[in-house]
Design a protein around this motif. Structure first.
Motif, PDB file in Angstrom:
ATOM      1  N   ARG A 112      50.913 -42.197 -46.995  1.00 26.94           N
ATOM      2  CA  ARG A 112      50.640 -40.980 -47.773  1.00 26.94           C
ATOM      3  C   ARG A 112      49.399 -40.267 -47.259  1.00 26.94           C
ATOM      4  N   SER A 116      49.608 -36.619 -45.416  1.00 23.88           N
ATOM      5  CA  SER A 116      49.012 -35.546 -46.215  1.00 23.88           C
ATOM      6  C   SER A 116      48.000 -34.711 -45.424  1.00 23.88           C
ATOM      7  N   LEU A 121      51.477 -32.707 -41.883  1.00 26.52           N
ATOM      8  CA  LEU A 121      52.444 -32.276 -42.890  1.00 26.52           C
ATOM      9  C   LEU A 121      53.095 -30.957 -42.488  1.00 26.52           C
ATOM     10  N   LEU A 138      54.495 -34.326 -51.803  1.00 29.72           N
ATOM     11  CA  LEU A 138      53.417 -35.313 -51.810  1.00 29.72           C
ATOM     12  C   LEU A 138      52.752 -35.438 -53.162  1.00 29.72           C
TER      13      LEU A 138
END
Length: 153
Positions: A112, A116, A121, A138
């Protein structure tokens, strides 16, 4: 000895390095988008991913073998991604895919965090958009709770 002199002195090595670089670039161009579009849009929503250990309970030997193969493939992808940072190829995306394939403690939080990052992303969502997939999601209620935990004194 200059770089040109070294390349001329080691023509065979230079040829194979160039060939491997071109092949890895071509494979990366095909494989990375294929994998990126298959990530579910809500893959990163939630604090934890639900455990999926049905195979481990039914056949622990098969599960362990698959786990070893999966982690080996993931490690090879991470190493290939590192090489692609200086060679032609999509190094960062290849490393992300390698991490997504492997299993290790704290993997989900690391995934993550890595995805992110703005440029990562943006690139992933651009590839997904090109193939008609929705962007990765997210944020969720638990991410807001994570931020609240960090902000609290």
């Amino acid at each position: 000895m200059t770089m040109i002199q070294w390349l001329q002195a080691h023509e065979t090595i230079s040829f194979w390095l160039a060939a491997i670089s071109l092949v890895s670039f071509g494979v990366t161009l095909a494989v990375v988008p294929w994998v990126v579009v298959r990530i579910p849009a809500d893959y990163f929503v939630g604090r934890k991913r639900p455990e999926q250990r049905q195979l481990a309970l039914r056949s622990p030997v098969v599960w362990l073998g698959l786990l070893i193969v999966k982690n080996t493939i993931g490690a090879l992808l991470v190493l290939a991604g590192l090489a692609m940072l200086v060679l032609p190829g999509q190094g960062l995306l290849t490393m992300i895919i390698g991490v997504l394939v492997m299993n290790f403690p704290g993997k989900f939080a690391f995934e993550r965090w890595l995805v992110s990052r703005g440029p990562t992303l943006s690139l992933i969502n651009r590839i997904r958009r090109r193939y008609g997939r929705s962007p990765l999601v997210l944020s969720g209620e638990d991410e807001a709770a994570d931020r609240a935990d960090v902000i609290r004194p």
